[in-house]
Design an enzyme around this catalytic site. Structure first.
Site, PDB file in Angstrom:
ATOM      1  N   GLU A 112       0.854  -1.182   0.000  1.00 26.65           N
ATOM      2  CA  GLU A 112       0.000   0.000   0.000  1.00 26.65           C
ATOM      3  C   GLU A 112       0.896   1.239   0.000  1.00 26.65           C
ATOM      4  O   GLU A 112       1.775   1.375   0.851  1.00 26.65           O
ATOM      5  CB  GLU A 112      -0.902  -0.022   1.240  1.00 26.65           C
ATOM      6  CG  GLU A 112      -1.816   1.183   1.310  1.00 26.65           C
ATOM      7  CD  GLU A 112      -3.100   0.932   2.094  1.00 26.65           C
ATOM      8  OE1 GLU A 112      -3.521  -0.238   2.196  1.00 26.65           O
ATOM      9  OE2 GLU A 112      -3.673   1.904   2.608  1.00 26.65           O
ATOM     10  N   ASN A 155      -3.142  -1.597   7.800  1.00 26.29           N
ATOM     11  CA  ASN A 155      -4.473  -2.147   7.516  1.00 26.29           C
ATOM     12  C   ASN A 155      -4.284  -3.657   7.492  1.00 26.29           C
ATOM     13  O   ASN A 155      -4.198  -4.288   6.448  1.00 26.29           O
ATOM     14  CB  ASN A 155      -4.990  -1.617   6.178  1.00 26.29           C
ATOM     15  CG  ASN A 155      -5.072  -0.095   6.198  1.00 26.29           C
ATOM     16  OD1 ASN A 155      -5.602   0.484   7.143  1.00 26.29           O
ATOM     17  ND2 ASN A 155      -4.522   0.553   5.188  1.00 26.29           N
ATOM     18  N   GLU A 236     -10.351   4.800   9.234  1.00 28.69           N
ATOM     19  CA  GLU A 236     -10.484   4.456   7.810  1.00 28.69           C
ATOM     20  C   GLU A 236     -11.070   3.063   7.613  1.00 28.69           C
ATOM     21  O   GLU A 236     -10.568   2.252   6.838  1.00 28.69           O
ATOM     22  CB  GLU A 236      -9.130   4.591   7.101  1.00 28.69           C
ATOM     23  CG  GLU A 236      -8.579   6.002   7.180  1.00 28.69           C
ATOM     24  CD  GLU A 236      -7.328   6.239   6.338  1.00 28.69           C
ATOM     25  OE1 GLU A 236      -6.540   5.294   6.179  1.00 28.69           O
ATOM     26  OE2 GLU A 236      -7.155   7.373   5.866  1.00 28.69           O
ATOM     27  N   ARG A 269      -1.687   3.719  16.809  1.00 22.05           N
ATOM     28  CA  ARG A 269      -1.665   4.840  15.868  1.00 22.05           C
ATOM     29  C   ARG A 269      -2.731   5.875  16.212  1.00 22.05           C
ATOM     30  O   ARG A 269      -3.902   5.544  16.404  1.00 22.05           O
ATOM     31  CB  ARG A 269      -1.811   4.338  14.438  1.00 22.05           C
ATOM     32  CG  ARG A 269      -0.591   3.514  14.066  1.00 22.05           C
ATOM     33  CD  ARG A 269      -0.576   3.093  12.650  1.00 22.05           C
ATOM     34  NE  ARG A 269      -0.102   4.125  11.744  1.00 22.05           N
ATOM     35  CZ  ARG A 269      -0.792   4.611  10.727  1.00 22.05           C
ATOM     36  NH1 ARG A 269      -2.014   4.193  10.489  1.00 22.05           N
ATOM     37  NH2 ARG A 269      -0.272   5.505   9.932  1.00 22.05           N
ATOM     38  N   ASP A 315      -2.495  14.486   6.905  1.00 24.52           N
ATOM     39  CA  ASP A 315      -1.982  13.209   6.411  1.00 24.52           C
ATOM     40  C   ASP A 315      -0.784  13.414   5.485  1.00 24.52           C
ATOM     41  O   ASP A 315      -0.945  13.439   4.268  1.00 24.52           O
ATOM     42  CB  ASP A 315      -3.117  12.476   5.657  1.00 24.52           C
ATOM     43  CG  ASP A 315      -2.754  11.035   5.344  1.00 24.52           C
ATOM     44  OD1 ASP A 315      -1.746  10.550   5.861  1.00 24.52           O
ATOM     45  OD2 ASP A 315      -3.514  10.397   4.575  1.00 24.52           O
ATOM     46  N   GLU A 343       4.139   9.322  -0.620  1.00 22.79           N
ATOM     47  CA  GLU A 343       2.731   9.196  -1.019  1.00 22.79           C
ATOM     48  C   GLU A 343       2.162  10.482  -1.613  1.00 22.79           C
ATOM     49  O   GLU A 343       1.584  10.470  -2.696  1.00 22.79           O
ATOM     50  CB  GLU A 343       1.905   8.760   0.199  1.00 22.79           C
ATOM     51  CG  GLU A 343       0.424   8.699  -0.087  1.00 22.79           C
ATOM     52  CD  GLU A 343      -0.397   8.264   1.110  1.00 22.79           C
ATOM     53  OE1 GLU A 343       0.193   7.909   2.154  1.00 22.79           O
ATOM     54  OE2 GLU A 343      -1.635   8.277   0.994  1.00 22.79           O
TER      55      GLU A 343
HETATM   56  C1  GCU Z   1      -3.069   7.388   4.404  1.00 23.49           C
HETATM   57  C2  GCU Z   1      -2.865   6.413   3.301  1.00 23.49           C
HETATM   58  C3  GCU Z   1      -3.465   5.085   3.592  1.00 23.49           C
HETATM   59  C4  GCU Z   1      -2.957   4.590   4.942  1.00 23.49           C
HETATM   60  C5  GCU Z   1      -3.219   5.635   6.006  1.00 23.49           C
HETATM   61  C6  GCU Z   1      -2.597   5.302   7.328  1.00 23.49           C
HETATM   62  O1  GCU Z   1      -4.409   7.749   4.479  1.00 23.49           O
HETATM   63  O2  GCU Z   1      -3.396   6.915   2.115  1.00 23.49           O
HETATM   64  O3  GCU Z   1      -3.118   4.198   2.573  1.00 23.49           O
HETATM   65  O4  GCU Z   1      -3.566   3.401   5.277  1.00 23.49           O
HETATM   66  O5  GCU Z   1      -2.657   6.850   5.616  1.00 23.49           O
HETATM   67  O6  GCU Z   1      -1.587   5.916   7.650  1.00 23.49           O
HETATM   68  O7  GCU Z   1      -3.105   4.477   8.053  1.00 23.49           O
END
Ligand code: GCU
Length: 761
Positions: A112, A155, A236, A269, A315, A343
């Site tokens: 990711e 994730n 998220e 986190r 972010d 990113e």
């Molecule tokens: C950002 C990112 C995600 C990631 C998230 C995180 O939003 O785009 O892909 O999972 O950060 O740090 O948990």
């Protein structure tokens, strides 16, 4: 009691792991050309964990380490000093205990937000049979003092804690161990239910606590020096304690207590926010989330819990104010989360050396004795733990990150985690000399490119604290300004025809400013004292508002985008001067990357300046925006087979339109209207993934250029992600010459075009 246990077990693990790190130290010294008899090692616990001293004893260099990892770090320091021709460091101690990287690797081998290839740990749901790259990575990490690596995506896939998978993970820990790098895992908070078969994952349920305890015991049986768990919960779409109306402290502590007897830590986190927030409510503000969620829990976390806090409240943007949560906690262990993988900062296709930004974060002060670097140092009575976590996302590409210059960010992260007082300049110079040699011109050029690159990137992607004005809903790469607005994600910029920016003041806005201590809040609350580069993060102002510099907001946006895109054009030119001075393979790769970046900087410049011009209705006083002498829109050219295509968002293409080829081969032609002379001929096309369209450029019947669109860019359609520039330099043109592009599509790559630009030399 708990704290005593942590230390005892940690020491036990250290003794157990002693010899592999010493062996590595010896091998590295030999590899670097030191005679076996010239270097001696000793372990002196009184030096402290992971610390080292280096002394000359007659002809011998003696590296003493507080433990074997300290010796290893001493060996790398010796090698670095030799390579840099520097005097030997006498004694060093790492600044903070936690110096970790996170890898967002999925078990299928994808990563990711990874831009450097496939996973070096996983493929097809299993740990790779060949872990040699993982071992090399640990070596790289150790060479800059990094001592922990979370190998899987935050994730998290629930399968990582299954008995079969833990056995496989133990093999990764085995290849990390000789380098003093301890493995940690991101876990799914619902594991007791999804994996354990319980009917709940309520952190206050005794069965759940017992499940975590047994699971931690099992993990330590497989991996005795396991570092700990990382948890992303209630964020998220990840499940979390809210499912049972429990707090983040309840969630953190249940895992922490399972890890504590083994000396493990739980990294929680703080990236928790509601991504379904009502954008119509002007008082809503995602930036508030970390502080609102975690500040009330001060004092409720166990001593082996660490909050991992992103540097900014949104972010990983190219510029954000420092997260107020970092300064808002006094008794909670905290680690600063930085992002090495780019990113939002160009995904390694753009050069963006982040150390200067990280330095600003580290040196930011919440008050006396409360600079960010001081707050995350750990090692105090109230906060024994702390440090730095970098989201690295290296992959299997030869240079780890998919670019030959991006590893400077990994190096900088490690060096700053070891010693945040190093300057960005020193780090850039070290990295350059270690990786590109000590030729003075090479060092000057590479350093200079690195050190300018972040501000240049910031200034063509969205300055004044707006964040990177990218497509926040998809790839986070090319421009898409309004993707930030009118949705629940909360990266709003609150733009309308009158003005722009988020009002986050206490007086009239969301109140976010009030999360800072009064002395800091006073600075951001007032327009008079808010620094220009954060203006639109904190305030909503008309486009005609005058900055401290005297320019209006809108004219500043025009000027900064033109200046930065111009500077990006210089990058490949400056690099080209190094031909013959650095190895050819990397020379060509970097030249191609910087050339690509220069082209994409123009896409960014035009998208943002046109959008601001349309939204504000205010013209560029220098007449550049919307006026492109020498530009021929593809949709207005003489087309054979190509058909017009509306680009979304409109600002991503010149004139909002492009053309796509609907047959086996298509052409677009124009008759040159300018004066006779020598020109650079640029073709702006869309390089779509999944195929390699071919292009040929002809002037009259003479071939002037031919290329293949074989980049793999993040979007499947013609837009700002895929818009790419191909330039043929120094072409002689006469008025009336016929310039013709032939495009041959390949599968999904429709050989799409935006425009041709004839630029005077
Ligand atoms: C950002 C990112 C995600 C990631 C998230 C995180 O939003 O785009 O892909 O999972 O950060 O740090 O948990």
């Amino acid at each position: 009691m708990l704290r005593v246990l942590v230390i005892l077990v940690a020491l036990g693990a250290e003794l157990w792991a002693q010899s592999p790190a010493l062996e590595s130290a010896a091998r590295e010294c030999r590899r670097a050309g030191f005679d076996r008899a010239a270097v001696a090692f000793e372990v002196k616990p009184e030096l402290g964990r992971e610390s080292f001293s280096i002394e000359r004893n007659g002809k011998k260099t003696v590296i003493a380490g507080g433990d074997s990892t300290g010796v290893l770090y001493g060996a790398f320091a010796l090698i670095r000093a030799k390579q840099l021709h520097e005097t030997l460091p006498k004694r060093e101690t790492p600044y903070a205990p936690i110096r970790w990287v996170n890898q967002w690797d999925n078990l299928d081998g994808s990563i990711e937000r990874g831009y450097g290839g496939r996973s070096i740990f996983f493929a097809n749901g299993a740990v790779l049979a060949d872990l040699s790259r993982a071992g090399e990575y640990a070596r790289l990490l150790a060479s800059v003092g990094i001592n922990g690596c979370t190998v899987n995506n935050v994730n998290a896939d629930v399968r990582v804690l299954s008995p079969e998978f833990l056995k496989q993970l133990a093999r990764i820990a085995d290849v990390f161990r000789p380098w003093g790098v301890r493995l940690s895992l991101a876990v799914d908070f619902a594991s007791p239910q999804k994996l354990g078969g319980l009917d709940t994952f309520d952190p206050l349920d005794a069965r759940v606590a017992e499940w975590w305890k047994e699971k931690a015991d099992e993990v330590y049986r497989e991996i005795p020096d396991f570092a700990g768990f990382v948890l992303k919960a209630d964020s998220e779409g990840r499940v979390g304690p809210s499912a049972y109306h429990r707090t983040h402290a309840d969630a953190a502590n249940v895992l922490a207590r399972a890890l504590a007897p083994h000396g493990g830590i739980l990294v929680y986190r703080a990236f928790v926010y509601n991504h379904h927030m009502d954008w119509r409510d002007l008082k809503n503000d995602r930036a508030r989330a970390a502080y609102d969620n975690f500040h009330p829990l001060e004092g409720a976390f166990d001593p082996n819990v660490v909050l991992q806090i992103k540097y900014g409240p949104i972010d990983f943007q190219a510029r954000e104010p420092v997260s107020p949560l970092i300064g808002g906690l006094a008794q909670t262990n905290e680690a600063l989360e930085l992002q090495i993988t780019q990113e939002y900062t160009g995904q390694q296709r753009h050069l963006c050396f982040l150390a200067p930004m990280w330095k600003q974060v580290l040196d930011f002060s919440f008050g006396p004795g409360a600079r960010v670097k001081e707050l995350v140092a750990g090692k105090t009575h109230d906060r024994p733990l702390g440090g730095f976590v970098g989201v690295a996302n290296v992959g299997n590409s030869p240079n780890w990150l998919g670019s030959d210059l991006a590893p400077a960010n990994l190096y900088a992260f490690g060096r700053l985690a070891w010693n945040p007082n190093l300057s960005a300049e020193q780090i850039a110079q070290e990295w350059t000399e270690l990786n590109w040699g000590r030729n003075a011109k090479v060092v000057r050029t590479v350093d200079d490119l690195l050190l300018r690159s972040w501000r240049v990137y910031e200034h063509y992607t969205g300055p004044l604290g707006l964040g990177t004005l990218t497509d926040i809903l998809h790839g986070h790469y090319g421009p898409n300004i309004e993707s930030a607005e009118r949705n629940g994600w909360g990266q709003w910029i609150r733009a309308d025809h009158e003005g722009i920016g988020m009002d986050r003041t206490v007086a009239t806005g969301t109140g976010f400013v009030g999360q800072y201590p009064p002395a800091v809040a006073r600075v951001y609350e007032s327009l008079a004292t808010t620094p220009d580069d954060l203006l639109l993060f904190f305030h909503h102002v008309p486009y005609t508002y005058r900055l401290h510099s005297g320019e209006t907001v809108v004219q500043y946006v025009y000027d900064s985008h033109y200046a930065a895109a111009h500077e990006a054009q210089l990058f490949p030119q400056e690099w080209a001067e190094l031909r013959g001075l650095v190895d050819e393979t990397r020379f060509e790769r970097v030249l191609a990357q910087l050339t690509y970046q220069a082209g994409h900087a123009i896409v960014w410049r035009d998208a943002i300046t046109n959008w601001f011009a349309r939204e504000s209705g205010i013209a560029d006083e220098k007449g550049r925006v919307g006026h492109y002498p020498g530009r021929y829109e593809a949709e207005k050219m003489q087309l054979d087979g190509y058909v017009e295509y509306d680009i979304t968002p409109w600002e991503d293409a010149s004139g909002g339109k492009g053309v796509v080829c609907k047959s086996a081969s298509c052409t677009a032609a124009l008759v040159f209207q300018g004066g006779d002379g020598r020109y650079d001929l640029a073709v702006q096309y869309f390089d779509l993934p999944g195929g390699s369209a071919k292009f040929r450029l002809r002037v009259n019947e003479r071939e002037a250029g031919a290329w293949t669109g074989d980049l793999e860019l993040p979007s499947k359609i013609p837009n700002g992600d895929t818009s790419t520039r191909y330039t043929v330099k120094d072409v002689r043109l006469r008025r009336g010459d016929r310039i013709r592009i032939e495009g041959i599509p390949d599968g999904p790559d429709s050989a799409a075009l935006d425009y041709v630009e004839v630029c005077p030399q």
